[in-house]
Motif scaffolding. Sequence first.
Motif, PDB file in Angstrom:
ATOM      1  N   VAL A 149       4.295  -0.217   3.949  1.00 51.41           N
ATOM      2  CA  VAL A 149       3.104  -0.847   4.512  1.00 51.41           C
ATOM      3  C   VAL A 149       2.581  -1.840   3.480  1.00 51.41           C
ATOM      4  CG1 VAL A 149       0.763  -0.445   5.355  1.00 51.41           C
ATOM      5  CG2 VAL A 149       2.574   1.219   5.854  1.00 51.41           C
ATOM      6  N   MET A 150       2.269  -3.055   3.918  1.00 50.96           N
ATOM      7  CA  MET A 150       1.875  -4.123   2.997  1.00 50.96           C
ATOM      8  C   MET A 150       0.357  -4.240   2.858  1.00 50.96           C
ATOM      9  SD  MET A 150       4.686  -5.508   1.886  1.00 50.96           S
ATOM     10  CE  MET A 150       6.044  -4.382   2.154  1.00 50.96           C
ATOM     11  N   THR A 151      -0.064  -4.893   1.779  1.00 55.66           N
ATOM     12  CA  THR A 151      -1.485  -5.199   1.583  1.00 55.66           C
ATOM     13  C   THR A 151      -1.839  -6.556   2.175  1.00 55.66           C
ATOM     14  OG1 THR A 151      -1.029  -6.156  -0.591  1.00 55.66           O
ATOM     15  CG2 THR A 151      -1.644  -3.837  -0.534  1.00 55.66           C
ATOM     16  N   VAL A 152      -0.886  -7.210   2.773  1.00 57.78           N
ATOM     17  CA  VAL A 152      -1.088  -8.522   3.391  1.00 57.78           C
ATOM     18  C   VAL A 152      -1.107  -8.342   4.912  1.00 57.78           C
ATOM     19  CG1 VAL A 152       0.008 -10.782   3.763  1.00 57.78           C
ATOM     20  CG2 VAL A 152      -0.151  -9.818   1.457  1.00 57.78           C
ATOM     21  N   LYS A 153      -1.990  -9.065   5.584  1.00 54.74           N
ATOM     22  CA  LYS A 153      -2.139  -8.953   7.038  1.00 54.74           C
ATOM     23  C   LYS A 153      -0.876  -9.437   7.761  1.00 54.74           C
ATOM     24  CE  LYS A 153      -6.945 -10.453   6.389  1.00 54.74           C
ATOM     25  NZ  LYS A 153      -7.857 -11.608   6.562  1.00 54.74           N
ATOM     26  N   ASP A 154      -0.713  -8.935   8.989  1.00 56.03           N
ATOM     27  CA  ASP A 154       0.331  -9.426   9.895  1.00 56.03           C
ATOM     28  C   ASP A 154       1.731  -9.289   9.311  1.00 56.03           C
ATOM     29  OD1 ASP A 154      -1.723 -10.196  11.666  1.00 56.03           O
ATOM     30  OD2 ASP A 154      -1.929 -12.114  10.623  1.00 56.03           O
TER      31      ASP A 154
ATOM     32  N   LEU B 240       0.870  -1.167   0.000  1.00 53.44           N
ATOM     33  CA  LEU B 240       0.000   0.000   0.000  1.00 53.44           C
ATOM     34  C   LEU B 240       0.909   1.220   0.000  1.00 53.44           C
ATOM     35  CD1 LEU B 240      -2.795   1.336   0.220  1.00 53.44           C
ATOM     36  CD2 LEU B 240      -2.512   1.291   2.716  1.00 53.44           C
ATOM     37  N   ARG B 241       0.902   1.956  -1.110  1.00 50.92           N
ATOM     38  CA  ARG B 241       1.840   3.062  -1.271  1.00 50.92           C
ATOM     39  C   ARG B 241       1.103   4.380  -1.280  1.00 50.92           C
ATOM     40  NH1 ARG B 241       5.601   0.736  -6.074  1.00 50.92           N
ATOM     41  NH2 ARG B 241       7.143  -0.296  -4.782  1.00 50.92           N
ATOM     42  N   THR B 242       1.270   5.149  -0.245  1.00 55.30           N
ATOM     43  CA  THR B 242       0.649   6.462  -0.174  1.00 55.30           C
ATOM     44  C   THR B 242       1.714   7.538  -0.350  1.00 55.30           C
ATOM     45  OG1 THR B 242       0.776   6.192   2.228  1.00 55.30           O
ATOM     46  CG2 THR B 242      -1.355   5.804   1.187  1.00 55.30           C
ATOM     47  N   VAL B 243       1.263   8.709  -0.758  1.00 58.04           N
ATOM     48  CA  VAL B 243       2.162   9.819  -1.085  1.00 58.04           C
ATOM     49  C   VAL B 243       2.055  10.886   0.003  1.00 58.04           C
ATOM     50  CG1 VAL B 243       2.661  11.645  -2.759  1.00 58.04           C
ATOM     51  CG2 VAL B 243       2.011   9.357  -3.553  1.00 58.04           C
ATOM     52  N   HIS B 244       3.194  11.345   0.485  1.00 55.28           N
ATOM     53  CA  HIS B 244       3.261  12.335   1.555  1.00 55.28           C
ATOM     54  C   HIS B 244       4.293  13.407   1.188  1.00 55.28           C
ATOM     55  CE1 HIS B 244       1.155   9.373   4.134  1.00 55.28           C
ATOM     56  NE2 HIS B 244       1.892   8.509   3.469  1.00 55.28           N
TER      57      HIS B 244
ATOM     58  N   LEU C 165       3.338   5.274   9.538  1.00 52.57           N
ATOM     59  CA  LEU C 165       2.724   5.085   8.227  1.00 52.57           C
ATOM     60  C   LEU C 165       1.597   4.053   8.284  1.00 52.57           C
ATOM     61  CD1 LEU C 165       5.952   5.155   6.023  1.00 52.57           C
ATOM     62  CD2 LEU C 165       4.135   6.884   6.032  1.00 52.57           C
ATOM     63  N   ALA C 166       1.808   2.997   9.083  1.00 50.19           N
ATOM     64  CA  ALA C 166       0.762   1.979   9.228  1.00 50.19           C
ATOM     65  C   ALA C 166      -0.483   2.596   9.870  1.00 50.19           C
ATOM     66  CB  ALA C 166       1.280   0.814  10.064  1.00 50.19           C
ATOM     67  N   LYS C 167      -0.261   3.502  10.835  1.00 47.44           N
ATOM     68  CA  LYS C 167      -1.389   4.176  11.481  1.00 47.44           C
ATOM     69  C   LYS C 167      -2.123   5.078  10.489  1.00 47.44           C
ATOM     70  CE  LYS C 167      -2.542   7.020  15.513  1.00 47.44           C
ATOM     71  NZ  LYS C 167      -2.008   7.752  16.680  1.00 47.44           N
ATOM     72  N   GLU C 168      -1.357   5.753   9.606  1.00 47.52           N
ATOM     73  CA  GLU C 168      -1.980   6.576   8.563  1.00 47.52           C
ATOM     74  C   GLU C 168      -2.909   5.717   7.707  1.00 47.52           C
ATOM     75  OE1 GLU C 168      -1.686   9.769   8.203  1.00 47.52           O
ATOM     76  OE2 GLU C 168       0.158  10.327   9.236  1.00 47.52           O
ATOM     77  N   ALA C 169      -2.429   4.537   7.355  1.00 45.23           N
ATOM     78  CA  ALA C 169      -3.216   3.647   6.498  1.00 45.23           C
ATOM     79  C   ALA C 169      -4.531   3.269   7.159  1.00 45.23           C
ATOM     80  CB  ALA C 169      -2.405   2.399   6.169  1.00 45.23           C
TER      81      ALA C 169
ATOM     82  N   VAL D 170       3.568  -6.145   9.748  1.00 43.30           N
ATOM     83  CA  VAL D 170       4.343  -5.093  10.420  1.00 43.30           C
ATOM     84  C   VAL D 170       5.399  -5.786  11.274  1.00 43.30           C
ATOM     85  CG1 VAL D 170       4.301  -3.162  12.039  1.00 43.30           C
ATOM     86  CG2 VAL D 170       2.403  -3.488  10.440  1.00 43.30           C
ATOM     87  N   PRO D 171       6.679  -5.522  11.053  1.00 48.54           N
ATOM     88  CA  PRO D 171       7.734  -6.229  11.788  1.00 48.54           C
ATOM     89  C   PRO D 171       7.646  -5.968  13.295  1.00 48.54           C
ATOM     90  CG  PRO D 171       8.641  -5.026   9.921  1.00 48.54           C
ATOM     91  CD  PRO D 171       7.230  -4.580  10.069  1.00 48.54           C
ATOM     92  N   ASP D 172       8.082  -6.944  14.079  1.00 42.83           N
ATOM     93  CA  ASP D 172       8.074  -6.795  15.538  1.00 42.83           C
ATOM     94  C   ASP D 172       8.953  -5.626  15.967  1.00 42.83           C
ATOM     95  OD1 ASP D 172       6.520  -9.093  15.530  1.00 42.83           O
ATOM     96  OD2 ASP D 172       8.270 -10.406  15.692  1.00 42.83           O
ATOM     97  N   ASP D 173      10.032  -5.396  15.206  1.00 40.44           N
ATOM     98  CA  ASP D 173      10.952  -4.303  15.533  1.00 40.44           C
ATOM     99  C   ASP D 173      10.742  -3.111  14.599  1.00 40.44           C
ATOM    100  OD1 ASP D 173      11.811  -5.579  13.256  1.00 40.44           O
ATOM    101  OD2 ASP D 173      13.943  -5.572  13.803  1.00 40.44           O
TER     102      ASP D 173
END
Length: 869
Positions: free
Chosen positions: A794-799, A586-590, A812-816, A801-804
């Motif tokens: 940020v990926m389009t696949v669940k689970d 998921l690629r958003t522009v900022h 960015l994940a929160k923005e999504a 987001v790396p642990d670290d």
Amino acid sequence: MKANRIMMTLAILTLALSVVAGGCGPTATPAPEPTKAEAPTAPTEAAPAEEEITITFWHIYGPEMAGANSWFKDMIAAFEEEHPNIHIEEEITPNDPYKVKLKTAIAAGEAADAFMVYSGGWAEPYAKEGAILPLDKYLDEDGWRDQWISGGLDQMTWDGKTYGVTTVLRTVHIWYNKEVFDKYGLEPPETMAELKEIIKTLRDNGVTPFALGNKERWQGNFWASYLFARVGGYEAWHNAVTRQGQGWADPSHVEALTLLQELVKMGAFTEGTNGVGAMDVNNSFFTGEAAMILNGTFFVDQVKSLAPEGFLENNLGYFNFPVIEGGKGSVKDYHGGVGSAFVINSKSEHPDEVAAFYRFMFTPEHLKELSRRTNWVMTVKDTVPDDASPLLLSLAKEAEQMEHLIWYADHAMVPAVYEVYADATQAVFGLSITPEEAVAKMEEAATKELGPPSGAGEAAAPAAPAEEEITITFWHIYGPEMAGANSWFKDMIAAFEEEHPNIHIEEEITPNDPYKVKLKTAIAAGEAADAFMVYSGGWAEPYAKEGAILPLDKYLDEDGWRDQWISGGLDQMTWDGKTYGVTTVLRTVHIWYNKEVFDKYGLEPPETMAELKEIIKTLRDNGVTPFALGNKERWQGNFWASYLFARVGGYEAWHNAVTRQGQGWADPSHVEALTLLQELVKMGAFTEGTNGVGAMDVNNSFFTGEAAMILNGTFFVDQVKSLAPEGFLENNLGYFNFPVIEGGKGSVKDYHGGVGSAFVINSKSEHPDEVAAFYRFMFTPEHLKELSRRTNWVMTVKDTVPDDASPLLLSLAKEAEQMEHLIWYADHAMVPAVYEVYADATQAVFGLSITPEEAVAKMEEAARKEYGK
């Protein structure tokens, strides 16, 4: 046109050349083509004067080749003055994109009336397939053919018919900076051993021996071709390209590429050459940072237009490529070609008028003027100017003593073989392939396309059983400039091959914009890879509906593979209930900003356009470029246009425009948005000359603080990781969302972007199950988590987001999660025919060469033409 009529124009032309501006400004926007009903029927003779005719004319001679560029403009102006009913609509495209554009256009039957081709093997298929006309009836009229030197038309003649007229004999030499040579007491070498000593001396003194930009591959090809011919001799090289003798299997070819890699390891060339453009290295040569450059005689025109005043006369020297001790080649064998050739489209409705245009331009007197402006040697007799420079006289003398011409690789080979050759030689420069592997690829491609060489015998080696050895070709865009993604794909390929020892993945990477054209061409020709990346949404839709790519549902529904995607994660690749591609990012522009610059001037991320304008003014007043923007490829400028459309008119107005609802592009908010864009341009918000600057070329200005901000996608983070100074990502990179516009209808929670790229299976692939297995191996949550870790995507696949995860990635994940609407990338939202008009129009808006009203009208016209509503 009769000979006496041509002679009558010479006096007119001489006057015209002195008064017609040879300007190098942007080409005028082409007028829309008439519909079939409006187009005049093809004449058998020149049309009557009252009939208005437009001839479209394509070539590559842009402003960077100022002499040729101005000459063509003067020729067109003079021809139109003599033929007031005929308009020549000129369109110029740089060299490498031109090749792909032309191949695409010819395949689609959409090429210009008159266009330039690369002579020899490159053009041969078009002659034999009937895409271009034989010109013999024009050449044999009034002895026009007789003006060419012996052999001057040979590279455009097949089966006794001549399909194109040539102009320039272009040979390749080593050009050197005399000031640098004098400084270190160097003399032009005659042997490779002497050249190596020069390389060592220069390296020891911190000077780059050879400026070389091999991103487009052709400058590196010059080196490979010369080394092949100097080591094995002209015969070995000629045998390879004409499929005689041992072909590419001649041992001298491996020896030549081994020598090339020795030069690479000595540090002979510009660092990171495969990622540097050919034009980008010129300045290092002019300033003395690099001492030499291997280039064609056309380079002289670049020196005239780009180098400091006096450089051409005082500082430019040249010598011929040296002989190699023990090699069979002669110093009188030159690499080069009978330049470009000019042809007539067999579908043109005006072939006689095109021929008249060519006969007007390509006369000895007119070509003498071209030679005067460029220092080029012509293929037409009596074209050395009376006041020829010493350099031109020297080059003309070289041409007289030539023993063999080692054709440019893209002239000597048919395109399918050339592409493999160019990729393999580029890989040799990158030390990512051995000489043996490179030569094997060349031989394999040539054998596949043209058959085995004559000396190879009749029997070919049996192919390995399909169940034992399988090669899957795989195309994408993630090159070294996106280091995290690039390394991830390489690791995935290696791991998959280790798990499947009978399957080899043959990866091929092409930069973003050339990839779009390459893929369109390849799909049209049925020559795309087994597995390849597409741009999701409207860009890919035609390929799904035309059956060029396979529906993946049978693979997605096996073992619940489909369930790993987020809700809507596959929607942009689903039509009529079938899913044709798997997505990853998921690629958003900022708006990314340099924290150090903001801190220096006491700036804070803005929330409104008014606040952003104040920041722009503050930065401009302090000599800082507000936004780094390289709009040469158009996509960075598209980001601005799309956000402004959606912030002014709201998501609905933008969505209506691209889906052909409501008022479409005629909604008044769209003109208002582009008016605001031009206001920002006039404020000096962007990199100066943005339309002539590449997207990657502006990054460094952002990293150094020369520019404070850049509007870019989340993929930009990967570029920061690989290209910015150490610590920049962690300490200096900030971002904020595109601000709202006072009175506008758009929300700050509407993001521009897309569900990234998608990966598909070619419907013509012989190995669809193996490709699916490859995708299922790569695109798992665990593997994509690693891609996210390396890139901050940020990926389009669940689970995933790396642990670290870094604070940036978590942000960015929160923005999504809070996103309300996704404003698709323009090239995803629109079918290609509409996108091209959109991209050209927005680029023209940045250049202030078109009004917002005109731009929006063009978009609406293109969309209406394509969709019928």
